[in-house]
Design an enzyme around this catalytic site. Structure first.
Site, PDB file in Angstrom:
ATOM      1  N   ASN A 292     -15.832  13.131  32.529  1.00 55.31           N
ATOM      2  CA  ASN A 292     -16.898  12.943  33.509  1.00 55.31           C
ATOM      3  C   ASN A 292     -16.913  11.538  34.107  1.00 55.31           C
ATOM      4  O   ASN A 292     -17.367  11.352  35.234  1.00 55.31           O
ATOM      5  CB  ASN A 292     -18.246  13.250  32.833  1.00 55.31           C
ATOM      6  CG  ASN A 292     -19.414  12.683  33.605  1.00 55.31           C
ATOM      7  OD1 ASN A 292     -19.831  13.243  34.619  1.00 55.31           O
ATOM      8  ND2 ASN A 292     -19.920  11.524  33.176  1.00 55.31           N
ATOM      9  N   LYS A 299     -14.643   2.150  51.004  1.00 56.83           N
ATOM     10  CA  LYS A 299     -14.235   1.348  52.182  1.00 56.83           C
ATOM     11  C   LYS A 299     -13.403   2.278  53.063  1.00 56.83           C
ATOM     12  O   LYS A 299     -12.674   3.132  52.531  1.00 56.83           O
ATOM     13  CB  LYS A 299     -13.323   0.181  51.784  1.00 56.83           C
ATOM     14  CG  LYS A 299     -14.006  -1.018  51.170  1.00 56.83           C
ATOM     15  CD  LYS A 299     -14.544  -1.967  52.248  1.00 56.83           C
ATOM     16  CE  LYS A 299     -15.230  -3.143  51.586  1.00 56.83           C
ATOM     17  NZ  LYS A 299     -16.601  -3.323  52.009  1.00 56.83           N
ATOM     18  N   LEU A 301     -10.165   3.194  55.159  1.00 60.90           N
ATOM     19  CA  LEU A 301      -8.784   2.888  54.754  1.00 60.90           C
ATOM     20  C   LEU A 301      -8.331   1.556  55.356  1.00 60.90           C
ATOM     21  O   LEU A 301      -7.618   0.780  54.706  1.00 60.90           O
ATOM     22  CB  LEU A 301      -7.857   4.026  55.182  1.00 60.90           C
ATOM     23  CG  LEU A 301      -6.428   3.942  54.655  1.00 60.90           C
ATOM     24  CD1 LEU A 301      -6.382   3.883  53.135  1.00 60.90           C
ATOM     25  CD2 LEU A 301      -5.607   5.129  55.161  1.00 60.90           C
ATOM     26  N   TYR A 357     -11.494   7.742  46.526  1.00 59.98           N
ATOM     27  CA  TYR A 357     -12.302   8.643  45.693  1.00 59.98           C
ATOM     28  C   TYR A 357     -11.897  10.110  45.900  1.00 59.98           C
ATOM     29  O   TYR A 357     -11.707  10.868  44.943  1.00 59.98           O
ATOM     30  CB  TYR A 357     -13.775   8.436  46.059  1.00 59.98           C
ATOM     31  CG  TYR A 357     -14.776   9.235  45.248  1.00 59.98           C
ATOM     32  CD1 TYR A 357     -15.119   8.856  43.950  1.00 59.98           C
ATOM     33  CD2 TYR A 357     -15.405  10.355  45.798  1.00 59.98           C
ATOM     34  CE1 TYR A 357     -16.056   9.585  43.226  1.00 59.98           C
ATOM     35  CE2 TYR A 357     -16.344  11.079  45.074  1.00 59.98           C
ATOM     36  CZ  TYR A 357     -16.660  10.687  43.792  1.00 59.98           C
ATOM     37  OH  TYR A 357     -17.598  11.407  43.072  1.00 59.98           O
TER      38      TYR A 357
END
Ligand SMILES: NC(=O)c1ccc[n+]([C@@H]2O[C@H](COP(=O)([O-])OP(=O)(O)OC[C@H]3O[C@@H](n4cnc5c(N)ncnc54)[C@H](O)[C@@H]3O)[C@@H](O)[C@H]2O)c1
Length: 451
Positions: A292, A299, A301, A357
């Protein structure tokens, strides 16, 4: 975590009237499972006719006291007749035998009369077959049609109601009870419009009040937020829990572990010796691993530094890959074990400012899909859970407009709670849930993002 004041307002008398008059979204107050509750359905359950529905009837009295069949089509049940029958808390419609377009009209005939007779936060499950399990193209096409229907039905439902499609493979009927106990109950409050496939799997739950009794579970990132809720929910369901988090979170981690009668393990999952430390702390191995722990370093790229990129990829993707492999290689993860990877709907949809992410979260989904067939022989399942907007510190830190959009742009019109994700993890951790593997379960209130 930021509180959702709009939901409180929209559920006052004045708020309800204003929201309806101006055409604003009207999110319902969702019912959640309370510890100590035993019955999955507290209210009336309507079951359609059909071969899988007959199996459901055999265990339905364990799920609810109030069982009905549509228009009395099954003589042993109470008949449910439009305009006379009670409000419905749960509905099971068996479309598993559908193989031709004409049969799809039964969906309209069945659901239209009941739509105005649903209790608040009612849960609907449609049973079908996986199209790729069928040789007949017309049958496969008909079964695929159920997916579009279910997703649209879920979007039309109001008042906190949900709908899912469960595809049941040949010989997987023994896993229907565990699946319906989850999807017909408030444990799945924040899941809607999802498709889940059940494959044959021998093990089943022995004691529904403590389905994880005798299992040992590791939860990473367990000091707060979703991880803390997962540890709490697994412990509630009878698991012995090991809570892992970074040294900075030691105080909260140890306090929660003590409260849950579990073990605290202070460890950075990216430490070079993390795998060795894990196996030293788990000499007798474990049954459930929930990866988890996760971070964001957003940001675009154009402005993304190597540090921000590496930090996110290391924590969110590399560490779960390395630790899963180490647990498998050392045999620490027992046969019939469960691996759950915490992905995100942004890993499915992409998100501006989150290339690092979303790459990491999509990578976790890829890991679940790739390892599932490899682990099948040992009875180990691996799945990704993809939360949508969940009310935690991570989302409280978002800019206001983005936070409001995240909450409202979903069929349920609100953010979920850490408990909602935790309930999904607890269900996937159950002995019988080996029937589900290599899949992504979204816990997102049917968010429009990445749908
Ligand atoms: N909150 C949401 O809306 C949301 C949505 C989708 C996915 N998720 C995912 O769910 C998971 C939990 O999210 P949350 O909102 O509870 O986050 P959170 O920031 O509140 O908690 C994350 C926990 O992970 C721990 N952690 C971070 N790096 C670690 C490391 N290297 N080693 C060990 N522990 C580490 C942190 O200390 C923290 O306790 C994350 O993977 C996140 O990406 C969250």
């Amino acid at each position: 975590m930021a509180s959702d004041r709009y939901i409180d307002f929209a559920n006052t008398d004045f708020g309800r009237r204003l929201v309806a008059a101006v055409g604003l979204p009207a999110p319902a107050r969702l019912e959640r499972w309370q510890a100590g509750r035993l019955r999955p359905v507290e209210g009336s359950l309507l079951i359609s006719p059909g071969p899988l529905a007959d199996q459901v009837r055999s265990f339905a009295p364990r799920i609810t006291d109030l069982l009905f069949s549509f228009g009395g089509e099954v003589p042993s049940d109470n008949p449910w007749i439009e305009g006379q029958g009670p409000k419905l808390k749960a509905v099971v419609f068996d479309a598993s035998a559908f193989s031709r377009t004409e049969q799809l009209s039964q969906l309209r005939a069945f659901f239209q009369p009941i739509l105005r007779s649903l209790d608040p936060c009612a849960h609907i499950v449609i049973l079908g077959k996986a199209p790729d399990s069928l040789n007949d193209p017309l049958a496969a096409s008909t079964q695929q049609a159920l997916e579009g229907f279910t997703r649209s039905l879920a979007k039309e439902l109001r008042n906190g109601a949900t709908a899912q499609l469960v595809q049941v493979d040949e010989d997987a009927e023994n896993q229907l009870e565990g699946t319906l106990r989850f999807f017909l109950s408030p444990k799945s409050a924040y899941i809607s419009g999802q498709v889940v496939r059940l494959s044959p799997y021998a093990e089943t739950v022995q004691d529904w009040s403590r389905p994880l009794a005798g299992r040992k579970a590791l939860v990473t990132g367990a000091a707060r937020g979703i991880g803390a809720a997962i540890a709490e929910t697994l412990a509630r369901d009878g698991a012995e829990v090991v809570l892992l988090d970074v040294p900075q979170a030691k105080y909260d981690l140890e306090a929660l572990a003590a409260r849950l009668g579990g073990q605290a393990l202070v460890l950075d999952i990216c430490a070079p010796d993390a795998a060795v430390q894990l196996s030293e702390h788990l000499p007798s191995g474990l049954d459930i691993v929930v990866h988890n722990a996760g971070i964001t370093r957003d940001k675009t790229l154009a402005n993304m530094t190597a540090d921000l990129w590496d930090a996110v990829l290391n924590v969110n993707l590399n560490a779960p890959q390395v630790l899963t492999q180490a647990l498998l290689d050392s045999g620490a993860l027992h046969d019939n074990g469960r691996v759950i990877l915490m992905a995100s709907i942004s890993g499915l949809a992409g998100n501006r400012g989150q290339t690092n992410y979303t790459a990491s979260k999509a990578g976790l989904i890829g890991l679940a899909r790739a390892l599932a067939p490899v682990l099948k022989a040992r009875g180990i399942s691996i799945n990704a859970v993809a939360p949508g907007f969940i009310e935690t510190k991570m989302t409280a830190d978002m800019p206001f407009a983005l936070r409001e959009a995240g909450r409202r742009l979903s069929s349920l019109g609100q953010g979920g709670l850490p408990q909602d994700v935790a309930e999904a993890v607890a269900w996937l951790s159950q002995p019988g849930s080996g029937a589900v593997s290599g899949q992504v379960l979204r816990v997102c209130g049917q968010s429009v993002i990445g749908a």
